[in-house]
Design a protein around this motif. Structure first.
Motif, PDB file in Angstrom:
ATOM      1  N   THR A   1       6.439  61.073  29.946  1.00 20.70           N
ATOM      2  CA  THR A   1       5.874  60.060  30.222  1.00 20.70           C
ATOM      3  C   THR A   1       6.866  58.855  30.922  1.00 20.70           C
ATOM      4  O   THR A   1       6.606  58.276  31.988  1.00 20.70           O
ATOM      5  CB  THR A   1       5.066  59.151  29.210  1.00 20.70           C
ATOM      6  OG1 THR A   1       5.748  59.070  28.177  1.00 20.70           O
ATOM      7  CG2 THR A   1       3.755  60.009  28.816  1.00 20.70           C
TER       8      THR A   1
ATOM      9  N   VAL B   1      -8.475  54.687  26.374  1.00 22.71           N
ATOM     10  CA  VAL B   1      -7.659  56.029  26.107  1.00 22.71           C
ATOM     11  C   VAL B   1      -8.353  57.124  25.209  1.00 22.71           C
ATOM     12  O   VAL B   1      -8.597  58.292  25.538  1.00 22.71           O
ATOM     13  CB  VAL B   1      -6.270  55.711  25.568  1.00 22.71           C
ATOM     14  CG1 VAL B   1      -5.529  57.010  25.402  1.00 22.71           C
ATOM     15  CG2 VAL B   1      -5.633  54.723  26.723  1.00 22.71           C
TER      16      VAL B   1
ATOM     17  N   LEU C   1      -1.881  63.772  26.871  1.00 22.05           N
ATOM     18  CA  LEU C   1      -1.194  62.563  26.347  1.00 22.05           C
ATOM     19  C   LEU C   1      -0.169  62.222  27.417  1.00 22.05           C
ATOM     20  O   LEU C   1      -0.151  61.126  27.736  1.00 22.05           O
ATOM     21  CB  LEU C   1      -0.420  62.926  25.031  1.00 22.05           C
ATOM     22  CG  LEU C   1      -1.159  63.173  23.735  1.00 22.05           C
ATOM     23  CD1 LEU C   1      -0.319  63.460  22.691  1.00 22.05           C
ATOM     24  CD2 LEU C   1      -2.049  61.983  23.558  1.00 22.05           C
TER      25      LEU C   1
ATOM     26  N   GLY D   1      -0.298  58.305  29.578  1.00 18.40           N
ATOM     27  CA  GLY D   1       0.631  57.453  28.790  1.00 18.40           C
ATOM     28  C   GLY D   1       1.597  56.952  30.060  1.00 18.40           C
ATOM     29  O   GLY D   1       2.629  56.350  29.366  1.00 18.40           O
ATOM     30  N   TRP D   2       1.816  57.267  31.296  1.00 17.12           N
ATOM     31  CA  TRP D   2       2.839  56.817  32.007  1.00 17.12           C
ATOM     32  C   TRP D   2       2.962  55.331  32.660  1.00 17.12           C
ATOM     33  O   TRP D   2       3.767  55.000  33.404  1.00 17.12           O
ATOM     34  CB  TRP D   2       2.939  57.717  33.046  1.00 17.12           C
ATOM     35  CG  TRP D   2       1.680  57.926  33.902  1.00 17.12           C
ATOM     36  CD1 TRP D   2       0.793  58.933  33.740  1.00 17.12           C
ATOM     37  CD2 TRP D   2       1.096  57.339  35.083  1.00 17.12           C
ATOM     38  NE1 TRP D   2      -0.334  58.870  34.701  1.00 17.12           N
ATOM     39  CE2 TRP D   2      -0.196  57.937  35.443  1.00 17.12           C
ATOM     40  CE3 TRP D   2       1.936  56.240  35.914  1.00 17.12           C
ATOM     41  CZ2 TRP D   2      -0.657  57.274  36.499  1.00 17.12           C
ATOM     42  CZ3 TRP D   2       1.211  55.760  36.901  1.00 17.12           C
ATOM     43  CH2 TRP D   2       0.090  56.354  37.264  1.00 17.12           C
TER      44      TRP D   2
ATOM     45  N   SER E   1       8.558  55.505  22.392  1.00 17.48           N
ATOM     46  CA  SER E   1       7.350  55.774  22.845  1.00 17.48           C
ATOM     47  C   SER E   1       7.028  57.154  21.841  1.00 17.48           C
ATOM     48  O   SER E   1       5.859  57.587  22.066  1.00 17.48           O
ATOM     49  CB  SER E   1       7.458  56.599  24.299  1.00 17.48           C
ATOM     50  OG  SER E   1       7.663  55.452  25.294  1.00 17.48           O
TER      51      SER E   1
ATOM     52  N   ALA F   1       3.067  58.795  20.585  1.00 12.86           N
ATOM     53  CA  ALA F   1       2.697  60.233  20.857  1.00 12.86           C
ATOM     54  C   ALA F   1       2.296  60.942  19.882  1.00 12.86           C
ATOM     55  O   ALA F   1       1.175  61.658  19.694  1.00 12.86           O
ATOM     56  CB  ALA F   1       3.813  60.930  21.710  1.00 12.86           C
TER      57      ALA F   1
ATOM     58  N   SER G   1      -0.944  59.403  18.518  1.00 11.28           N
ATOM     59  CA  SER G   1      -2.031  60.117  19.237  1.00 11.28           C
ATOM     60  C   SER G   1      -2.528  61.473  18.889  1.00 11.28           C
ATOM     61  O   SER G   1      -3.671  61.921  18.845  1.00 11.28           O
ATOM     62  CB  SER G   1      -1.762  60.129  20.935  1.00 11.28           C
ATOM     63  OG  SER G   1      -1.474  58.687  21.355  1.00 11.28           O
TER      64      SER G   1
END
Length: 516
Positions: free
Chosen positions: A323, A357, A381, A385-386, A439, A443, A446
């Motif tokens: 991401t 999301v 994901l 996510g970017w 980050s 992740a 999620s």
């Protein structure tokens, strides 16, 4: 950049990073996690991922058992798991006509208030090709002397067929329950509603009479159906004066009879049938297990946590790195191109940012079959996510592209790709490294959320999947705290590790955050 310059940069970075105490703690913990993830197949078994959903593989483990160390904090101690291999048994062989009889003797010292939950026999191997040649197993338990008990030996299994590689669970074997209740009758503890059973009758006939009389009495039948049979085998059936305890107490809550037990297993097979005991095991299934207990299938929570490290690190690092890299490239490209290209990229980015999301993740998971694998999970994901990284990278790139050296490179004829990758992107690397570390927790969370909702492949051993199993098992309602707290703490600890590393990286690499 020359190799010498790169080495100097790394040395300068490390000299500053090692003074970040929180960063060093995070790095040390990350190294431990990586070592555990690599060593998981060595510490446990490399076939664990394949067998994770196979109930037969965990047959010798207790279900929903708390950790063994719980005994240190309670007055009522519970028997832990105890497995005997052929090396722990005394084996004797003798011929009996056309049969060979193998006698295996186990010595077991029971020192707990609550006895084992089951006796499971596995690993008996033979070359019997016909059902009538299958080895027959009988088990006798010799109890410690107890006042008021005339017969201390309890026959718990008689002539049960055990096929090659099969398993016997005594707690779930009807004959075992009948034999144990007949033992209570023999000792005068169980009173039958009608006539007594003649002692001269064959054992099968005695058990038939016993079963008929139990079924005729509603109270006895209720006790028989719901009895904890191991509490009777390994429990006290009389008080200190030798008088029988109430039957309701014996079948449900008999105190453990502490002392030395001898378990005698007899295996009878035709002489032409070869019997192999190399993998033969007798497990006294405990009421506690290991470091972190077990779940509803008997799977050790500690093993699940250990293998879950692999998936957590794989998903967290791959998603975070992807991401951030994609976000930086899109953001820098958008800033450098400007004009309608910048407008288009930013509108697409903002549209993606407005999408909810979690609902989108759920819909995509269901579209992919509701059981997404690891690569699909990473792709989903990354897809959502970017955008945040793109916005930050664009704002930084807008400032960098106005610098004099960018104008000089453009004047010297440098192309767009060279300017972007040679002069702009390297300036964003400090932000990229710190952002990757920061980050990772998102992740992992999620993935845990999707697994908790049951949308990932159940064969993946993940902490979210463990929480999903705990929820399905009613762990919070039933008080199975060991099924909920360890995976939840694991998620939180891994998140904290990467936050510590990310904040320290940001402090070292961002001059504005350095303290004087």
């Amino acid at each position: 950049m020359r190799w010498v310059d790169f080495k100097d940069s790394v040395k300068r970075f490390w000299s500053e990073y090692k003074h970040q105490k929180s960063g060093m703690v995070g790095l040390a913990l990350l190294i431990i996690l990586v070592i555990l993830a690599i060593a998981a197949p060595i510490i446990t078994n490399p076939n664990i991922p394949k067998e994770w959903q196979t109930g037969q593989y965990w047959i010798t483990n207790p279900k929903n058992a708390p950790p063994s160390w719980e005994n240190y904090f309670t007055k009522t101690t519970k028997a832990p798991e105890k497995v005997f291999t052929i090396n722990d048994m005394k084996l004797a062989t003798k011929k009996n006509g056309s049969y060979t009889v193998y006698t295996l003797t186990i010595n077991y010292y029971m020192r707990y208030n609550v006895p084992p939950k089951d006796i499971v026999i596995t690993g008996l191997q033979s070359n019997a090709s016909k059902p009538q040649n299958t080895p027959e197993v009988s088990i006798l338990v010799q109890r410690p002397p107890e006042k008021g008990v005339k017969y201390n030996d309890v026959l718990v299994l008689s002539g049960a067929k055990l096929p090659n590689g099969g398993a016997l669970q005594l707690a779930y074997t009807p004959q075992t329950k009948q034999l144990v209740f007949y033992w209570l009758y023999e000792n005068g503890i169980l009173k039958l509603p009608m006539m007594n059973i003649p002692s001269a009758l064959p054992l099968e006939t005695k058990l038939l009479y016993l079963n008929q009389q139990i079924q005729m009495n509603g109270t006895l039948y209720s006790y028989f159906q719901s009895a904890d049979i191991m509490r009777i085998i390994f429990g006290q059936v009389t008080d200190k004066n030798g008088k029988p305890l109430p039957l309701s107490e014996i079948v449900y809550n008999a105190p453990g009879l502490q002392g030395n037990y001898k378990i005698i297993i007899t295996v009878k097979a035709p002489s032409n049938v070869k019997v192999n005991f190399d993998k033969f095991e007798v497990a006294l299934v405990g009421r506690t297990y290991g470091l972190l207990g077990t779940d509803q299938m008997g799977r050790p929570i500690a093993i699940g946590l250990l293998w879950g490290i692999r998936v957590a690190l794989a998903i967290g690092i791959s998603v975070a790195a992807s991401t951030v890299i994609i976000g930086i490239l899109i953001g820098v490209t958008s800033a450098y191109l400007g004009g309608w290209a910048d407008e288009f990229i930013q509108r697409v980015t903002e549209f993606m940012m407005t999408l909810p999301v979690l609902p989108m993740l759920i819909l995509l998971s269901l579209y992919l079959g509701g059981r997404i694998n690891l690569s699909q999970l990473v792709g989903i994901l990354v897809l959502f996510g970017w955008m945040g990284t793109t916005k930050v990278a664009r704002s930084m790139a807008l400032q960098i592209k106005e610098q004099t050296y960018i104008e000089a490179a453009r004047a010297l004829g440098a192309g767009t790709g060279r300017i972007v990758f040679k002069h702009i992107v390297p300036q964003l690397l400090p932000y990229a490294f710190a952002n990757i570390a920061l980050s990772v927790p998102g992740a992992i969370l999620s993935e845990a959320g999707l697994s908790f909702l049951g949308l990932t492949n159940p064969n993946l051993i993940t902490w979210g999947q463990m929480l999903n199993n705990a929820q399905a098992n009613g762990a919070t309602i039933n008080g199975y705290w060991w099924q909920v707290i360890p995976p939840g703490l694991a998620i939180a600890i891994v998140g904290l590790i990467f936050v510590l590393i990310g904040v320290s990286l940001d402090t070292v690499l961002n001059p504005r955050l350095k303290r004087a």
